[in-house]
Design an enzyme around this catalytic site. Sequence first.
Site, PDB file in Angstrom:
ATOM      1  N   GLU A 406       6.784   4.978   1.663  1.00  0.00           N
ATOM      2  CA  GLU A 406       7.892   5.624   0.912  1.00  0.00           C
ATOM      3  C   GLU A 406       7.641   7.240   0.777  1.00  0.00           C
ATOM      4  OE1 GLU A 406       6.807   2.550   0.674  1.00  0.00           O
ATOM      5  OE2 GLU A 406       8.289   1.283   1.034  1.00  0.00           O
ATOM      6  N   HIS A 473      11.534  -7.435  -6.448  1.00  0.00           N
ATOM      7  CA  HIS A 473      12.785  -7.344  -5.489  1.00  0.00           C
ATOM      8  C   HIS A 473      14.055  -7.441  -6.448  1.00  0.00           C
ATOM      9  CE1 HIS A 473       9.595  -8.465  -2.746  1.00  0.00           C
ATOM     10  NE2 HIS A 473      10.037  -7.861  -1.806  1.00  0.00           N
TER      11      HIS A 473
END
Length: 667
Positions: A406, A473
């Site tokens: 990322e 998540h």
Amino acid sequence: MSDNSASININFDTNQLDNNALLHLYKSLLKPRLIEEKMLVLLRQGKISKWFSGIGQEAIAVGVTLALNEDEYILPMHRNLGVFTSRNIPSYRLFAQWQGKASGFTKGRDRSFHFGTQIYKIVGMISHLGPQLGVADGIALASKLKNKNQVTAVFTGEGGTSEGDFHEALNVASVWQLPVLFCVENNGYGLSTPINEQYNCQHIADKGIGYGMESHIIDGNNIIEVYTKVTEIATSIRNNPRPVLLEFITFRMRGHEEASGTKYVPQALMDAWALKDPVVNFELFLKAQGVLNEQEDSQIKEAILNEINENLNIAFVEEDIVPNESIELNDVYQEFKYQSIAYDTETKEIRFIDAISESLKQSMERHQDLVIMGQDIAEYGGAFKITEGFVEQFGRERIRNTPICESAIIETAMGLSIAGMKAVVEMQFADFVSSGFNPVVNYLAKSHYRWGQNANVVLRMPCGGGVAAGPFHSQTNEAWFTKTPGLKVVYPAFPYDAKGLLNTAINDPNPVLFFEHKALYRSVRQEVPIDYYTLPFGKASLLRYGNDVTIISYGAAVHWALETLDRNLDIKADVIDLRTLQPLDTETIFTSVKKTGKAIILHEDTLFGGIASDISALIMEHCFEYLDAPVKRVGSLETPIPFASQLEEQYLPKNRFEKALINLMKY
Ligand SMILES: Cc1ncc(C[n+]2csc(CCOP(=O)(O)OP(=O)(O)O)c2C)c(N)n1
């Protein structure tokens, strides 16, 4: 500077450079040395702030810069004055920068070499060292996509190679074969940390093998070797785009910064390296070769010193910056003149997820310079299949599968923006943005304020709970970003808003975090214009009208509020869907609260430090006389978000909202 009896301790080979070229190298090498010597005097006199010395390492910055073309970007570090001088930046601008004056490059907002300049194609570091390595990837990607045959050079110390950014940036550059020169200045110490405590391989250049990358070791004190080898490698990269890792061997002759000294460095090491001074050795060599005589040398030095003194004077007489609040506030974001676009009102009922996909597709068609990057987004279509079929339409150059990194990809997006392109980055889940947090809050958010460089980047953030996906998540982490000036934060609740706002986010030249609640993806449908259209930031939508109370919410929680009201509670409420959190539509909030006298804020985030707290405070500050009850906040439990659905149900505020609302009505 030289002592005639001194010997030459560097193995120079003129390498077919003619006398003019050799003298040009010499003058370029002398300039940062003479500036530094002056700076050290000024530092002792308290006339400049902190100084990171590059004495002894100048040949690297100077040699690399002279080997590149002037339209090729260089991303230097804190000891690379030679990059700035070799690009011929007028010295007074550098001095003004170091004194925090207006003729510098940051309007007094950042110090030392923490600035960039598009005029000179230099992109300075941020203090965190590593992020610029990924930014270089982005600039190089843009040049590759535009077939420019250019090299981008980026610097780091050997200490910086221990950061994850280094690994990520080299890996991405290699996987994508980007034309980047990774220049590692191995100067023996990272602050007080010697190399054996920094890494455990023989040479940093050896790491190239692991990345599938060509690498070279270069004598960083030998200006001819640096210049000629880098010239040769850069020429080769322009013809055959690829990354190359260069390890320059050198030594840090002074303290990490001037105040910290060098007590921890063994004297023998200092003495040995003092004999290899790049400037003194080159001067002796040129004299021995008959390229330079004493008189010419004195003239060269005098000319440089005169220039330094004249430029110093310009900087010293410049007035200090007078603080002006509105100038400061106006520079946080690049100005964006929102354009309302709507073509055809023909609509079709689509899901939230389709709205996102349509926006991306239509934006890709409109903006030829837009690139989408993310994990598994190409043939696979992304974790949520939002970019399914995009590769076929737009090709793999613009729909880019990324390695799992990322940080480097967000930095790459920043680099694309520096090179004039646009990027959308899909976080596979919003939770994973924490692995790229540093570039978001320190690089993207602060660049425009610091040196006027926008970050034309949208980070798509599939977020939120209610899907039994556990602590990693399911987070809704907007508050990590609403806190940081320089970022815009969008959080739609309906397909119509999602499409129009994402289109605007992509048009907006500022960094935007675009939150997409996963539970809404396939559960919410709406009639949405088939064609492209935009919606403005900072405008909440008033979904219901009522005089009893103001309900303020965003994202999935908007739907919980509406469901609650639909349970025949007989409460007449203004329901405000904020749609964007930064900018925040305080006007709509205040107008409603002044009418109803009661306010309740519902969000999915945990309460402490969530945006409800700020909205509550703003209401207190602006509407206190109108309030008939304390402002109420309703949010998730102060725990991480749990997996088991009954625990998650308890965690989320959905079922607590009704009671809180009824209590507020009774107040
Ligand atoms: C993320 C981060 N951690 C720590 C620091 C503090 N720091 C600044 S420079 C530096 C040493 C860097 O060493 P190196 O990369 O070898 O460069 P050098 O200073 O030797 O040129 C440290 C620890 C920082 N700026 N950023």
